[in-house]
Write a protein that holds these residues in place. Structure first.
Motif, PDB file in Angstrom:
ATOM      1  N   ARG A 212      18.456  42.878  -6.953  1.00  0.00           N
ATOM      2  CA  ARG A 212      17.725  43.150  -5.907  1.00  0.00           C
ATOM      3  C   ARG A 212      18.534  44.973  -4.782  1.00  0.00           C
ATOM      4  NH1 ARG A 212      16.740  37.857  -5.233  1.00  0.00           N
ATOM      5  NH2 ARG A 212      18.668  37.980  -3.922  1.00  0.00           N
ATOM      6  N   SER A 230       7.105  36.339 -10.721  1.00  0.00           N
ATOM      7  CA  SER A 230       7.934  37.146  -9.301  1.00  0.00           C
ATOM      8  C   SER A 230       8.133  35.740  -8.012  1.00  0.00           C
ATOM      9  CB  SER A 230       6.323  38.305  -8.671  1.00  0.00           C
ATOM     10  OG  SER A 230       5.222  37.228  -8.341  1.00  0.00           O
ATOM     11  N   ALA A 234      10.407  38.911  -4.506  1.00  0.00           N
ATOM     12  CA  ALA A 234      11.855  39.316  -3.388  1.00  0.00           C
ATOM     13  C   ALA A 234      12.088  40.526  -4.072  1.00  0.00           C
ATOM     14  CB  ALA A 234      13.295  38.535  -4.089  1.00  0.00           C
ATOM     15  N   PHE A 235      11.414  40.964  -5.644  1.00  0.00           N
ATOM     16  CA  PHE A 235      12.365  42.014  -6.075  1.00  0.00           C
ATOM     17  C   PHE A 235      10.815  43.104  -5.594  1.00  0.00           C
ATOM     18  CE2 PHE A 235      13.845  40.169  -9.538  1.00  0.00           C
ATOM     19  CZ  PHE A 235      15.749  40.260  -9.404  1.00  0.00           C
ATOM     20  N   PHE A 282       1.257  36.091 -19.417  1.00  0.00           N
ATOM     21  CA  PHE A 282       1.196  36.517 -20.852  1.00  0.00           C
ATOM     22  C   PHE A 282      -0.660  37.512 -20.538  1.00  0.00           C
ATOM     23  CE2 PHE A 282       4.576  34.326 -20.631  1.00  0.00           C
ATOM     24  CZ  PHE A 282       5.489  35.073 -21.928  1.00  0.00           C
ATOM     25  N   ASP A 301      11.452  38.297 -15.046  1.00  0.00           N
ATOM     26  CA  ASP A 301      12.613  37.386 -14.347  1.00  0.00           C
ATOM     27  C   ASP A 301      12.346  35.936 -15.081  1.00  0.00           C
ATOM     28  OD1 ASP A 301      14.904  35.875 -13.259  1.00  0.00           O
ATOM     29  OD2 ASP A 301      14.320  36.238 -11.633  1.00  0.00           O
ATOM     30  N   ALA A 306       9.150  27.744 -19.839  1.00  0.00           N
ATOM     31  CA  ALA A 306       8.055  27.576 -18.584  1.00  0.00           C
ATOM     32  C   ALA A 306       6.713  26.841 -20.014  1.00  0.00           C
ATOM     33  CB  ALA A 306       8.004  28.235 -17.977  1.00  0.00           C
TER      34      ALA A 306
HETATM   35  N1  SAH Z   1      11.426  36.839 -10.221  1.00  0.00           N
HETATM   36  C1  SAH Z   1      11.833  35.664  -8.866  1.00  0.00           C
HETATM   37  C2  SAH Z   1      12.804  34.179  -9.170  1.00  0.00           C
HETATM   38  C3  SAH Z   1      11.243  33.288 -10.694  1.00  0.00           C
HETATM   39  S1  SAH Z   1      11.517  31.736 -11.042  1.00  0.00           S
HETATM   40  C4  SAH Z   1      12.892  35.695  -7.953  1.00  0.00           C
HETATM   41  O1  SAH Z   1      13.183  37.050  -7.437  1.00  0.00           O
HETATM   42  O2  SAH Z   1      12.523  34.871  -6.756  1.00  0.00           O
HETATM   43  C5  SAH Z   1      10.381  31.722 -12.185  1.00  0.00           C
HETATM   44  C6  SAH Z   1       9.029  32.227 -12.099  1.00  0.00           C
HETATM   45  O3  SAH Z   1       7.921  32.419 -12.577  1.00  0.00           O
HETATM   46  C7  SAH Z   1       8.088  30.446 -10.875  1.00  0.00           C
HETATM   47  O4  SAH Z   1       7.783  30.773 -10.043  1.00  0.00           O
HETATM   48  C8  SAH Z   1       7.402  30.228 -12.015  1.00  0.00           C
HETATM   49  O5  SAH Z   1       5.639  29.948 -11.020  1.00  0.00           O
HETATM   50  C9  SAH Z   1       6.848  31.393 -12.594  1.00  0.00           C
HETATM   51  N2  SAH Z   1       5.880  31.096 -13.658  1.00  0.00           N
HETATM   52  C10 SAH Z   1       6.932  30.375 -15.098  1.00  0.00           C
HETATM   53  N3  SAH Z   1       5.869  31.218 -16.403  1.00  0.00           N
HETATM   54  C11 SAH Z   1       4.699  31.807 -15.887  1.00  0.00           C
HETATM   55  C12 SAH Z   1       4.265  32.756 -16.556  1.00  0.00           C
HETATM   56  N4  SAH Z   1       3.793  32.733 -18.107  1.00  0.00           N
HETATM   57  N5  SAH Z   1       3.528  33.482 -16.282  1.00  0.00           N
HETATM   58  C13 SAH Z   1       3.128  33.740 -14.852  1.00  0.00           C
HETATM   59  N6  SAH Z   1       4.382  32.831 -14.192  1.00  0.00           N
HETATM   60  C14 SAH Z   1       5.442  32.085 -14.280  1.00  0.00           C
END
Ligand code: SAH
Length: 398
Positions: A212, A230, A234-235, A282, A301, A306
């Protein structure tokens, strides 16, 4: 806790344990069935009954317990944990003394000598995460050791010892004063709202602090930023405060929107000037391609694994694909921040994914910076997989 139990280490694993590998794995032990009770003290021995290490039995996602000592006579009592914690706290002295950062990791499991348990600091409050029922048996001793060494305003715990390391829904408050909700913490003078008693995640991933900061200091000024997966944004906050012209945050989870609005707001950012989308990443990529949208900075990230309605994403398999989609909507001379916390592959393989994705899209690139875990997430050479974080800043050249 019952009496100590001896576990016989297979000869091919003896050397590993001898040089300090701390994790006790199912495949390394001949008589794993002899131990049943979580928290049992175990002694590892070789074929000739020679002592190799002492630890505890605790069934985790990965592994069946941790070696805590090479000394056969070691007792795992308050004094033992106090010794480990004291060293850990000393290692974070500069963070404890840094008024610009009030949230960080104080104790990082095996990296600080006790696998299976981590402790985080949030503006005077502490959160302990327990990764097995076994380590939870030491709860009283560990808490006693902690409170001897530092002022604990309030204490919370996360029990992550249900199957697969998932979080057990519970009241996480343990003792002391309850933290305000939200609790405001600072990281390099950026504010973050955290909730210590609201499920497994508190609202910020502390292991990305250096990333960050780098995004804020060197990659945001005058840039358009797409932050995918996201979470609470935070980013995006770091990017806006670093001078980004606009950010777009995309996350599938409904609550990510209000959480992101909150993180912007506690930093005095007008959230209405930013885009926050509750959407499958996606799906968003397809939309962006269709609309010919391009960004100067694209942050990736994803979680290690998932499942959404239309997609199953597994970092170890699908990361190259994800990168290819990101490349197609990144401006020339733009930067992709590729991050993964998946512990099943390391930096070398991750760079292989990057190479593959650029090759397939016919683009060229240059790696600008690399990050793994920050200093407070202490890791040891004997347990390389403990350093799970990989973040690469990649410039798209053509
Ligand atoms: N980048 C974040 C942490 C990511 S945690 C940070 O810095 O705080 C992973 C996140 O991905 C979760 O909030 C989850 O809801 C999301 N996620 C998982 N699969 C996803 C998808 N297909 N499309 C969008 N978000 C997704």
């Amino acid at each position: 806790m019952g009496k100590n139990i001896q576990l016989k280490v297979k000869s091919s694993f003896v050397k590993n344990i001898k040089v300090g590998y701390p994790l006790i794995t199912e495949d390394a032990i001949l008589n794993m069935k002899d131990v049943k009770e979580e928290g049992t003290i175990i002694e590892l021995v070789d074929d000739n009954q020679r002592f190799l290490g002492k630890g505890y039995y605790g069934k985790q996602n990965k592994g069946r317990g941790w070696v805590l000592s090479q000394n056969q006579h070691e007792l795992f009592d308050v004094t033992f944990f106090e010794k480990k914690l004291k060293l850990a706290i000393e290692h974070r002295t500069s963070l404890f003394n840094n008024p610009k950062t009030t949230a960080f990791r104080v104790f990082n499991g095996e990296g600080d000598g006790v696998g299976g348990c981590t402790i985080d600091f949030y503006a005077g409050y502490y959160v302990i995460s327990w990764y097995s029922e076994g380590v939870y048996k030491f709860k009283n001793d560990i808490i006693q050791a902690l409170t001897k060494l530092v002022d604990v305003k309030g204490l919370y715990e996360k029990k992550r010892f249900a199957s697969q390391g998932t979080y057990m829904e519970d009241d996480d408050f343990v003792s002391g004063e309850k933290a305000p909700e939200p609790l405001l913490v600072k990281e390099n003078d950026i504010n973050f709202a955290v909730y210590l008693n609201d499920g497994a995640m508190v609202g910020i991933f502390l292991d990305q602090r250096d990333v960050r900061k780098t995004i804020h200091d060197s990659y945001s000024k005058g840039k358009s930023v797409l932050n995918t997966f996201s979470y609470t944004g935070a980013f995006s906050v770091a990017a806006v405060l670093g001078g980004a012209t606009r950010t777009t945050s995309v996350d599938l989870a409904n609550r990510s929107k209000s959480k992101t609005i909150e993180q912007f707001s506690v930093n005095g950012i007008d959230f209405e000037a930013q885009d926050i989308m509750v959407e499958d990443v996606f799906h968003y990529f397809k939309y962006a391609v269709r609309k010919q949208l391009k960004f100067d900075l694209v942050i990736l990230d994803p979680p290690s694994f998932a499942r959404s309605k239309k997609h199953t994403f597994s970092a170890g398999k699908d990361y190259p694909d994800l990168l290819m989609q990101a490349i197609s909507i990144t401006e020339k001379k733009g930067v992709i921040v590729a991050s993964s916390n998946c512990s099943t592959f390391g930096m070398t393989k991750f760079k292989g994914f990057i190479e593959k994705a650029f090759k397939q899209t016919g683009s060229t690139y240059k790696i600008r910076e690399e990050f793994s875990l920050p200093e407070d997430y202490k890791t040891i050479d004997e347990f390389k997989e403990g350093n799970y974080l990989k973040v690469v800043f990649i410039e798209k050249l053509t």
